[in-house]
Design a protein around this motif. Sequence first.
Motif, PDB file in Angstrom:
ATOM      1  N   ALA A 143       0.823  -1.211   0.000  1.00  0.00           N
ATOM      2  CA  ALA A 143       0.000   0.000   0.000  1.00  0.00           C
ATOM      3  C   ALA A 143       0.855   1.257   0.000  1.00  0.00           C
ATOM      4  CB  ALA A 143      -0.931  -0.001   1.209  1.00  0.00           C
ATOM      5  N   ASN A 144       1.946   1.237   0.747  1.00  0.00           N
ATOM      6  CA  ASN A 144       2.813   2.405   0.790  1.00  0.00           C
ATOM      7  C   ASN A 144       3.596   2.578  -0.502  1.00  0.00           C
ATOM      8  OD1 ASN A 144       3.239   3.826   3.750  1.00  0.00           O
ATOM      9  ND2 ASN A 144       2.379   1.766   3.907  1.00  0.00           N
ATOM     10  N   LEU A 145       4.030   1.482  -1.091  1.00  0.00           N
ATOM     11  CA  LEU A 145       4.704   1.590  -2.392  1.00  0.00           C
ATOM     12  C   LEU A 145       3.748   2.137  -3.452  1.00  0.00           C
ATOM     13  CD1 LEU A 145       6.746  -1.747  -2.464  1.00  0.00           C
ATOM     14  CD2 LEU A 145       7.669   0.566  -2.220  1.00  0.00           C
ATOM     15  N   GLY A 146       2.488   1.758  -3.364  1.00  0.00           N
ATOM     16  CA  GLY A 146       1.491   2.244  -4.314  1.00  0.00           C
ATOM     17  C   GLY A 146       0.872   3.572  -3.938  1.00  0.00           C
ATOM     18  N   MET A 147       1.252   4.136  -2.792  1.00  0.00           N
ATOM     19  CA  MET A 147       0.771   5.434  -2.310  1.00  0.00           C
ATOM     20  C   MET A 147      -0.749   5.461  -2.145  1.00  0.00           C
ATOM     21  SD  MET A 147       3.118   8.103  -4.479  1.00  0.00           S
ATOM     22  CE  MET A 147       4.767   7.645  -5.005  1.00  0.00           C
ATOM     23  N   VAL A 148      -1.324   4.368  -1.694  1.00  0.00           N
ATOM     24  CA  VAL A 148      -2.778   4.299  -1.502  1.00  0.00           C
ATOM     25  C   VAL A 148      -3.123   4.120  -0.025  1.00  0.00           C
ATOM     26  CG1 VAL A 148      -3.215   3.409  -3.818  1.00  0.00           C
ATOM     27  CG2 VAL A 148      -2.787   1.805  -1.952  1.00  0.00           C
ATOM     28  N   GLN A 149      -2.226   4.524   0.864  1.00  0.00           N
ATOM     29  CA  GLN A 149      -2.442   4.282   2.293  1.00  0.00           C
ATOM     30  C   GLN A 149      -3.752   4.891   2.785  1.00  0.00           C
ATOM     31  OE1 GLN A 149       0.110   5.911   0.798  1.00  0.00           O
ATOM     32  NE2 GLN A 149       2.007   5.738   1.967  1.00  0.00           N
ATOM     33  N   GLU A 150      -4.054   6.087   2.302  1.00  0.00           N
ATOM     34  CA  GLU A 150      -5.235   6.798   2.802  1.00  0.00           C
ATOM     35  C   GLU A 150      -6.534   6.075   2.462  1.00  0.00           C
ATOM     36  OE1 GLU A 150      -6.610   9.352   5.261  1.00  0.00           O
ATOM     37  OE2 GLU A 150      -4.558   9.761   4.591  1.00  0.00           O
ATOM     38  N   TRP A 151      -6.485   5.197   1.465  1.00  0.00           N
ATOM     39  CA  TRP A 151      -7.693   4.514   1.030  1.00  0.00           C
ATOM     40  C   TRP A 151      -7.988   3.253   1.843  1.00  0.00           C
ATOM     41  CZ3 TRP A 151     -10.686   6.978  -2.498  1.00  0.00           C
ATOM     42  CH2 TRP A 151     -10.080   8.048  -3.173  1.00  0.00           C
ATOM     43  N   GLY A 152      -7.141   2.915   2.800  1.00  0.00           N
ATOM     44  CA  GLY A 152      -7.388   1.732   3.607  1.00  0.00           C
ATOM     45  C   GLY A 152      -7.210   1.935   5.085  1.00  0.00           C
ATOM     46  N   VAL A 153      -6.698   3.093   5.489  1.00  0.00           N
ATOM     47  CA  VAL A 153      -6.359   3.277   6.891  1.00  0.00           C
ATOM     48  C   VAL A 153      -7.607   3.357   7.764  1.00  0.00           C
ATOM     49  CG1 VAL A 153      -6.253   5.818   6.745  1.00  0.00           C
ATOM     50  CG2 VAL A 153      -4.882   4.606   8.452  1.00  0.00           C
ATOM     51  N   ARG A 154      -8.716   3.913   7.249  1.00  0.00           N
ATOM     52  CA  ARG A 154      -9.922   4.037   8.066  1.00  0.00           C
ATOM     53  C   ARG A 154     -10.660   2.719   8.234  1.00  0.00           C
ATOM     54  NH1 ARG A 154      -8.566   8.560   6.116  1.00  0.00           N
ATOM     55  NH2 ARG A 154      -8.759  10.453   7.355  1.00  0.00           N
ATOM     56  N   ALA A 216     -19.836  12.252   8.864  1.00  0.00           N
ATOM     57  CA  ALA A 216     -19.530  11.615   7.578  1.00  0.00           C
ATOM     58  C   ALA A 216     -19.175  10.148   7.791  1.00  0.00           C
ATOM     59  CB  ALA A 216     -18.389  12.339   6.883  1.00  0.00           C
ATOM     60  N   SER A 217     -19.563   9.315   6.846  1.00  0.00           N
ATOM     61  CA  SER A 217     -19.234   7.893   6.912  1.00  0.00           C
ATOM     62  C   SER A 217     -17.764   7.673   6.608  1.00  0.00           C
ATOM     63  CB  SER A 217     -20.085   7.121   5.900  1.00  0.00           C
ATOM     64  OG  SER A 217     -19.701   7.454   4.572  1.00  0.00           O
ATOM     65  N   PRO A 218     -17.204   6.535   7.005  1.00  0.00           N
ATOM     66  CA  PRO A 218     -15.803   6.256   6.661  1.00  0.00           C
ATOM     67  C   PRO A 218     -15.530   6.299   5.167  1.00  0.00           C
ATOM     68  CG  PRO A 218     -16.569   4.738   8.357  1.00  0.00           C
ATOM     69  CD  PRO A 218     -17.769   5.501   7.898  1.00  0.00           C
ATOM     70  N   PHE A 223     -12.700   9.127   0.709  1.00  0.00           N
ATOM     71  CA  PHE A 223     -12.616   9.864  -0.546  1.00  0.00           C
ATOM     72  C   PHE A 223     -12.132  11.295  -0.308  1.00  0.00           C
ATOM     73  CE2 PHE A 223     -15.007   6.407  -2.394  1.00  0.00           C
ATOM     74  CZ  PHE A 223     -14.604   6.420  -3.722  1.00  0.00           C
ATOM     75  N   TYR A 224     -12.591  11.907   0.750  1.00  0.00           N
ATOM     76  CA  TYR A 224     -12.219  13.293   1.035  1.00  0.00           C
ATOM     77  C   TYR A 224     -10.712  13.419   1.270  1.00  0.00           C
ATOM     78  CZ  TYR A 224     -12.608  18.010   2.988  1.00  0.00           C
ATOM     79  OH  TYR A 224     -12.472  19.351   3.225  1.00  0.00           O
ATOM     80  N   TYR A 225     -10.189  12.547   2.106  1.00  0.00           N
ATOM     81  CA  TYR A 225      -8.764  12.607   2.409  1.00  0.00           C
ATOM     82  C   TYR A 225      -7.927  11.949   1.320  1.00  0.00           C
ATOM     83  CZ  TYR A 225      -9.871  14.232   7.109  1.00  0.00           C
ATOM     84  OH  TYR A 225     -10.325  14.971   8.164  1.00  0.00           O
ATOM     85  N   GLY A 226      -8.459  10.888   0.713  1.00  0.00           N
ATOM     86  CA  GLY A 226      -7.706  10.208  -0.330  1.00  0.00           C
ATOM     87  C   GLY A 226      -7.459  11.070  -1.537  1.00  0.00           C
ATOM     88  N   LEU A 227      -8.393  11.947  -1.860  1.00  0.00           N
ATOM     89  CA  LEU A 227      -8.222  12.878  -2.970  1.00  0.00           C
ATOM     90  C   LEU A 227      -7.498  14.160  -2.563  1.00  0.00           C
ATOM     91  CD1 LEU A 227     -11.723  12.481  -4.667  1.00  0.00           C
ATOM     92  CD2 LEU A 227      -9.539  11.512  -5.424  1.00  0.00           C
TER      93      LEU A 227
END
Length: 402
Positions: A143-154, A216-218, A223-227
């Motif tokens: 996830a960190n190599l792909g820079m998608v951490q924010e999309w799974g942390v919650r 707000a829902s998770p 989406f808010y933080y991921g974008l």
Amino acid sequence: MPTTPTAPRRISWDLLRVVAVLAVILGHVTHQGALLHPELTGYPVRVTAQFGAAILLVISAFFVCASLRKGNPRRWLWNRVARLVPAYLVAVLVTYVVTRWAAISFSGLPYPPGVTGFLFGVPQGPPANPSPWYIPTGLDLVANLGMVQEWGVRSATFYYLDGSYWTLPVQLLAFTGAALLWPRSWRTHRLTVALLWALILVPLALRFLVFAPGTASPVVETFYYGLGLHRLHVFAIGVALWLWSQRRLKTWHAGLFVAAAVAAQDLQVFPFHVALPQDAERWPSTIGFAVLLLLVCLAARGPDWRFPGLARIAPAVTWLAGISYGLYLVHQELGYVLARALLDAGLPGWLRLPLVVGAAVLAGWAVTAGVERPVHRWLTTRRKPEEPQVKDAEPVSVGGGS
């Protein structure tokens, strides 16, 4: 053929970078570290103000305009990617391996057998330490190599290996948007200014009018933080200040942008209007952001800060500014590991602090000189240039998790 003389490097921008990145480092080491690892206390100072990373992103946005207007947008974007991404990937791999070793050791757990076990296995048995460290997993690494951490942390699917890494995907999204929008014929001055206001106001409307804080829902928050919507105001004010420095924005209008950016920073960082237990202190953070933003205004349109005392330390300031990105990549989680090792060795806080900061500077230089610069040169000189491309006279500045 006569060449255009290169403008002298401005010490004002370098000094702002250094002040901002030091604020990030000291905040993480002396404040955030104790929140994540309660044993990491006892420092002679505690920096609880949170504004350094936001200022670094403002400066970065300012220089996006300064460099993008002089070159091909596609090649400019590749230049940025080639400078940012390879060093980041190396830092992720190093951080993962070191943190795996440290977290297992500090938690008092046995190492899983074999190389594969050490890198990806689950240690057996209960931790002997009452405050065990989180042991990163292979999914965290991916996830960190792909820079998608924010999309799974919650959803607790995967986590950040280093809290500072949130800026990379946000900045790459901003750079991509800038490269796509820059050459468009419809991009008039009025539309550009309107877009900048939208970057500040629309995220605030979404967060406080459409989805009130705490309701707000998770999925919405992801989406808010991921974008990166919570950080768009820092890019907007950076672009606005560049327009102002080029005399393309009135001073009163720039002042409105500054006031709006300060308000947006306070609202986005402290949406409940108070500092939560895991937050920095509210008013020192907001005031610190406002003060440094005003200094950015002075650097953008005023003369360079060639004061007698500052001129003496200019080489050191310029050197630190040049390694600011590498320093940002390695200071936080690896700094916590070193701080814990020094604590176990019996060193007091007043000695641990300069050693951790000094080690971060040394590691930042190693990443810059050993990875960032040579790989960037290799990736950007393999093709024949289609047209002259502006050289990055200013180092890429990326903030940390503040």
